[in-house]
Design a protein around this motif. Structure first.
Motif, PDB file in Angstrom:
ATOM      1  N   SER A   1       6.548   6.680  -4.115  1.00  0.00           N
ATOM      2  CA  SER A   1       6.844   6.950  -5.519  1.00  0.00           C
ATOM      3  C   SER A   1       8.213   7.605  -5.626  1.00  0.00           C
ATOM      4  O   SER A   1       8.806   8.036  -4.624  1.00  0.00           O
TER       5      SER A   1
ATOM      6  N   THR B   1      -5.022  -3.780  -8.222  1.00  0.00           N
ATOM      7  CA  THR B   1      -3.711  -3.933  -8.845  1.00  0.00           C
ATOM      8  C   THR B   1      -2.595  -4.080  -7.839  1.00  0.00           C
ATOM      9  O   THR B   1      -1.443  -4.235  -8.217  1.00  0.00           O
TER      10      THR B   1
ATOM     11  N   GLU C   1       2.071   1.745  -8.828  1.00  0.00           N
ATOM     12  CA  GLU C   1       2.225   2.262 -10.179  1.00  0.00           C
ATOM     13  C   GLU C   1       3.640   1.918 -10.611  1.00  0.00           C
ATOM     14  O   GLU C   1       4.602   2.493 -10.104  1.00  0.00           O
TER      15      GLU C   1
ATOM     16  N   GLU D   1       5.632   2.396 -13.119  1.00  0.00           N
ATOM     17  CA  GLU D   1       6.546   3.418 -13.603  1.00  0.00           C
ATOM     18  C   GLU D   1       6.940   4.401 -12.494  1.00  0.00           C
ATOM     19  O   GLU D   1       8.016   5.003 -12.551  1.00  0.00           O
ATOM     20  N   ASP D   2       6.081   4.577 -11.490  1.00  0.00           N
ATOM     21  CA  ASP D   2       6.349   5.540 -10.431  1.00  0.00           C
ATOM     22  C   ASP D   2       7.163   4.965  -9.276  1.00  0.00           C
ATOM     23  O   ASP D   2       7.713   5.727  -8.471  1.00  0.00           O
ATOM     24  N   GLN D   3       7.225   3.634  -9.181  1.00  0.00           N
ATOM     25  CA  GLN D   3       7.863   3.033  -8.017  1.00  0.00           C
ATOM     26  C   GLN D   3       9.038   2.116  -8.333  1.00  0.00           C
ATOM     27  O   GLN D   3       9.875   1.885  -7.464  1.00  0.00           O
TER      28      GLN D   3
END
Length: 335
Positions: free
Chosen positions: A200, A272, A276, A278-280
């Motif tokens: 992340s 999934t 994530e 938005e985090d990566q």
């Protein structure tokens, strides 16, 4: 800040069902276009026995692709040293460096796939010790001096190597990995940590701090290269970029999991793909992407950014459009 250097990944996106010439031709076009847009590096990684994706072996493949983009540096990102004979790898990489006129970077790591370790008859429990011994021997073979080496796995007795790299003492060594022990090895044994896209944003910052702390404690330079991969999608809006990222990454990250990628700072969650967005990912309009890349340079000391436009299932024309947009609207503001 400016002065960043950029690389392009000719990413494997096809399996055996696709004619090999299609993959080669698309990658030739990719690196040639990237060179024209101002990219300075091309990166090819290594896997074996890939059923889902066809990885051509990096040394001959980069040698070939360098003819399509002759000004670019080539990066093996990464070679699976723990499964290799280091004498063979030392001479293969030295040959690549000679054929590219001293424009090779040796990206190297442990590997993680049980299928690959089993095929090479190597115990995963030995991967760290084999990696460390192998890298030590490679450095000795590139030194230009006579080599007497007795390690845990290999012995070289009183040899003066004739196959030497074009670069004195060998190409820069970028060590990949995302777990804290790997970052510590990179800090002590390599010239740079080649950061993969899996941690992340917060995790990346912590690992970078670990790398610098280990270097400082060992009285090693802390102002060297920091090459970095992050997944990136540029679009008209951040929402559109996030949507495209979710669509394009699902199959790729499912493949990583099927190969056995796991552990600290890796995407392991189902269904999934374990990521994530938005985090990566780096996401957004060209100006938003410029700001995010600039922050990585200013806050973490990133020196090289490695960009991937190809994704499994994505038509080549769409990948080329993403490259064109990145190279036209983002890259000129950062070099």
């Amino acid at each position: 800040m400016t002065g960043l250097k950029f690389g392009i990944l000719p990413t494997p996106i096809y399996g055996a069902e696709t004619p090999y010439r299609k993959q080669v031709t698309e990658h030739e076009e990719l690196v040639a276009s990237a060179e024209q847009l101002g990219f300075e590096y091309m990166v090819a990684g290594q896997h074996f026995l890939g059923s889902e994706l066809r990885y051509f072996q990096p040394v001959p493949y980069l040698t070939h692709l360098s003819h399509a983009a002759p000004t670019m540096h080539v990066v093996t990102g990464i070679m699976l040293l723990s499964m290799a004979n280091p004498v063979d790898m030392a001479e293969q990489i030295a040959t690549l460096d000679v054929l590219t006129n001293g424009k090779t970077v040796f990206g190297v790591g442990l590997g993680y796939s049980d299928r690959e370790f089993k095929a090479f008859g190597v115990s995963p429990k030995q991967k760290v010790s084999r990696f460390e011994d192998g890298l030590e021997l490679i450095k000795a073979l590139w030194s230009g001096e006579r080599v007497n080496y007795q390690g845990r796995y290999w012995t070289v007795e009183d040899v003066q190597p004739a196959v030497l790299p074009a670069q004195p003492s060998g190409p820069p060594i970028w060590i990949g990995g995302q777990a804290e022990p790997a970052i510590r090895r990179a800090a002590l044994l390599g010239d740079a940590w080649y950061a993969p896209p899996f941690p992340s944003h917060e995790g990346l910052a912590k690992l970078r701090a670990t790398y610098l702390a280990v270097r400082e404690e060992a009285a090693l330079a802390t102002d060297g290269d920091f090459p970095l991969r992050r997944e990136l999608i540029v679009a008209d809006t951040r929402a559109e970029a996030a949507r495209l990222a979710a669509e394009r990454s699902a199959l790729r990250y499912s493949t990583y999991r099927s190969w056995g990628l796991s552990g600290q700072n890796t995407p392991t969650k189902a269904p999934t793909g374990g990521i994530e967005i938005e985090d990566q990912f780096i996401l957004g309009s060209p100006d938003e992407v410029v700001d995010q890349l600039g922050a990585l340079q200013e806050d973490l000391g990133m020196t090289h950014f490695m960009f991937k436009s190809h994704w499994q299932g994505l038509p080549h024309a769409d990948a080329m459009r993403q490259l064109e947009r990145f190279g036209t609207d983002v890259l000129p503001k950062l070099i």
